[in-house]
Design a protein around this motif. Structure first.
Motif, PDB file in Angstrom:
ATOM      1  N   HIS A  36       0.814  -1.167   0.131  1.00 51.06           N
ATOM      2  CA  HIS A  36      -0.053   0.054   0.175  1.00 51.06           C
ATOM      3  C   HIS A  36       1.047   1.217  -0.020  1.00 51.06           C
ATOM      4  CE1 HIS A  36      -4.046  -1.908   1.064  1.00 51.06           C
ATOM      5  NE2 HIS A  36      -3.114  -2.748   1.506  1.00 51.06           N
ATOM      6  N   ASP A  73      -7.161   3.578  -5.022  1.00 48.39           N
ATOM      7  CA  ASP A  73      -8.195   4.015  -4.068  1.00 48.39           C
ATOM      8  C   ASP A  73      -9.138   4.706  -5.055  1.00 48.39           C
ATOM      9  OD1 ASP A  73     -10.137   5.323  -2.390  1.00 48.39           O
ATOM     10  OD2 ASP A  73      -8.794   4.331  -0.924  1.00 48.39           O
ATOM     11  N   GLN A  79      -3.294   7.101  -3.492  1.00 47.68           N
ATOM     12  CA  GLN A  79      -3.299   5.579  -2.704  1.00 47.68           C
ATOM     13  C   GLN A  79      -3.498   4.618  -3.568  1.00 47.68           C
ATOM     14  OE1 GLN A  79      -6.129   5.577   0.717  1.00 47.68           O
ATOM     15  NE2 GLN A  79      -5.039   7.374   1.575  1.00 47.68           N
ATOM     16  N   ARG A 148     -11.951  -4.916  -5.576  1.00 51.19           N
ATOM     17  CA  ARG A 148     -12.159  -5.014  -4.081  1.00 51.19           C
ATOM     18  C   ARG A 148     -10.972  -5.759  -3.157  1.00 51.19           C
ATOM     19  NH1 ARG A 148     -15.943  -2.468  -5.746  1.00 51.19           N
ATOM     20  NH2 ARG A 148     -17.775  -1.731  -4.124  1.00 51.19           N
ATOM     21  N   ILE A 231     -10.840  -4.442   7.085  1.00 52.47           N
ATOM     22  CA  ILE A 231     -10.380  -3.171   6.411  1.00 52.47           C
ATOM     23  C   ILE A 231     -10.807  -3.356   4.868  1.00 52.47           C
ATOM     24  CG2 ILE A 231      -8.729  -1.592   5.544  1.00 52.47           C
ATOM     25  CD1 ILE A 231      -7.083  -2.340   8.208  1.00 52.47           C
ATOM     26  N   LEU A 233     -11.320  -2.116   1.079  1.00 53.54           N
ATOM     27  CA  LEU A 233     -11.086  -0.889  -0.080  1.00 53.54           C
ATOM     28  C   LEU A 233     -11.615  -0.910  -1.308  1.00 53.54           C
ATOM     29  CD1 LEU A 233      -9.092   1.427  -0.669  1.00 53.54           C
ATOM     30  CD2 LEU A 233      -7.331  -0.231  -1.496  1.00 53.54           C
ATOM     31  N   GLU A 234     -12.119  -0.019  -1.940  1.00 55.86           N
ATOM     32  CA  GLU A 234     -12.813  -0.115  -3.286  1.00 55.86           C
ATOM     33  C   GLU A 234     -11.686   0.613  -4.185  1.00 55.86           C
ATOM     34  OE1 GLU A 234     -16.628   1.959  -5.684  1.00 55.86           O
ATOM     35  OE2 GLU A 234     -16.638   1.714  -3.486  1.00 55.86           O
ATOM     36  N   ALA A 235     -11.507  -0.099  -5.018  1.00 54.72           N
ATOM     37  CA  ALA A 235     -10.401   0.302  -6.242  1.00 54.72           C
ATOM     38  C   ALA A 235     -10.752   0.421  -7.620  1.00 54.72           C
ATOM     39  CB  ALA A 235      -9.065  -0.418  -5.774  1.00 54.72           C
TER      40      ALA A 235
END
Length: 250
Positions: A36, A73, A79, A148, A231, A233-235
């Motif tokens: 990340h 992101d 990100q 995702r 946690i 994260l949508e990417a």
């Protein structure tokens, strides 16, 4: 040996046996790295250009690099995430010593303001190329537009049951859902209760449809009390490189 240590040791041993029996097959990854990265906003175009150049070279000339996927992101393109699959640990070390990686490293080192690095081992790696499908054109290339990422903390006393539920759900998803391109599940090298999922979908509608399927709902109800932290994260894709979409220069 304490129970907690024993469970972790046993899980790591089982993962190692699975690697020996399955991932060592030709073309199957046995080592995964994830990063990340926080990129300086004003350096993002230059960073992206350098990433694309390095990834193309790596997949073109390195036999041990299976795939490098780089999304960003959805709400903050500075990100970025890297999900990298290698034939084995030696292949990863060779990759780091290549001219193209060293060029990328020197070019981008001052563009990165923060990094979190993860060393992972495969738990289950499913995509439309390694899972027989019940629908037509299953091996036809499809464009990924939704990604995702999930980092989950699993209760130690439910780890094996969780892995069983994950494998069942992933097989069903790739077998019957045309909108699911890949679901990769991996565990922290030193702590298998820390699980990571990297999932690629044709589009957002495919992801939402996936969540409504009977197999996902079964997985959700079985595992919801096994997960103590998550946690999500949508990417969106920045560059997705693997052996199928990058001609080899060897």
């Amino acid at each position: 040996m304490k129970l907690r240590s024993f469970i972790r040791f046993a899980a790591l041993a089982i993962l190692a046996l699975c690697l020996t029996a399955e991932q060592v097959r030709a073309g199957e990854p046995a080592s995964i790295r994830m990063a990340h990265l926080q990129i300086k906003q004003d350096q993002l175009p230059a960073f992206t250009a350098s990433v694309k150049e390095e990834m193309e070279a790596a997949l073109r000339v390195e036999p041990g690099v299976i795939a490098i996927y780089a999304p960003a992101d959805t709400n903050n393109p500075a990100q970025m995430v890297f999900f990298e699959m290698y034939a084995d640990e030696n292949a990863y070390q060779i990759h780091r010593d290549t001219p193209h990686f060293q060029k990328y490293f020197r070019t981008t080192k001052d563009m990165i303001t923060g990094r979190v690095l993860l060393e992972l081992v495969p738990v289950e790696l499913r995509d439309r190329y390694n899972t027989p499908a019940d629908y037509a054109d299953a091996t036809k290339d499809a464009q990924v537009s939704s990604i995702r990422i999930a980092h989950l903390q699993i209760r130690e006393d439910h780890l094996f049951a969780f892995m069983d539920a994950v494998k069942e759900e992933m097989e069903a998803a790739l077998r019957v859902e045309p909108g699911v391109i890949a679901i990769y599940a991996a565990a922290d090298t030193n702590d298998p209760t820390k699980m990571t999922f990297f999932e690629m979908y044709v589009d957002e509608a495919s992801y939402q449809a996936h969540r409504d399927t009977p197999h996902f709902q079964k997985y959700f109800h079985i595992t919801r009390d096994m997960i103590t932290d998550r946690i999500l994260l949508e990417a969106v894709p920045v560059e997705l490189r693997d052996k199928r979409n990058t001609p080899s220069g060897r």
